[in-house]
Scaffold this active site. Structure first.
Site, mmCIF file in Angstrom:
data_model
loop_
_atom_site.group_PDB
_atom_site.id
_atom_site.type_symbol
_atom_site.label_atom_id
_atom_site.label_comp_id
_atom_site.label_asym_id
_atom_site.label_seq_id
_atom_site.Cartn_x
_atom_site.Cartn_y
_atom_site.Cartn_z
ATOM 1 N N ARG A 19 3.109 0.849 1.316
ATOM 2 C CA ARG A 19 3.201 -0.550 0.871
ATOM 3 C C ARG A 19 3.599 -1.467 2.013
ATOM 4 N NH1 ARG A 19 7.000 -0.979 -3.908
ATOM 5 N NH2 ARG A 19 7.961 0.761 -2.830
ATOM 6 N N ASN A 37 3.505 0.387 -7.158
ATOM 7 C CA ASN A 37 3.337 1.782 -7.549
ATOM 8 C C ASN A 37 2.931 1.830 -9.018
ATOM 9 O OD1 ASN A 37 4.242 2.638 -5.032
ATOM 10 N ND2 ASN A 37 6.351 2.743 -5.707
#
Length: 64
Positions: A19, A37
């Site tokens: 990320r 997520n």
């Protein structure tokens, strides 16, 4: 031309800085959106920006 792309990354993406790397690439290419997520361990990306920039990042070619 601006586009919006929905991407799901499957596989080993937890605890590898994915990320964070996606965020850096988005800033570099002036792409807006979200990265999160999913419940099953994948990563969901919604990206909006110029077609070439979103394409480069979604293909993993952030060096273009």
């Amino acid at each position: 031309m601006k586009i919006n792309k929905l991407i799901t990354i499957e596989g080993r993406v937890q605890h590898v800085g994915f990320r964070y790397s996606a965020c850096l690439a988005a800033q570099r290419f002036r792409i807006s959106g979200t990265v999160s997520n999913t419940y099953d361990g994948n990563v969901y990306i919604e990206a909006e920006g110029e077609e070439d920039d979103v394409g480069a990042v979604s293909r993993g070619n952030a060096e273009e």
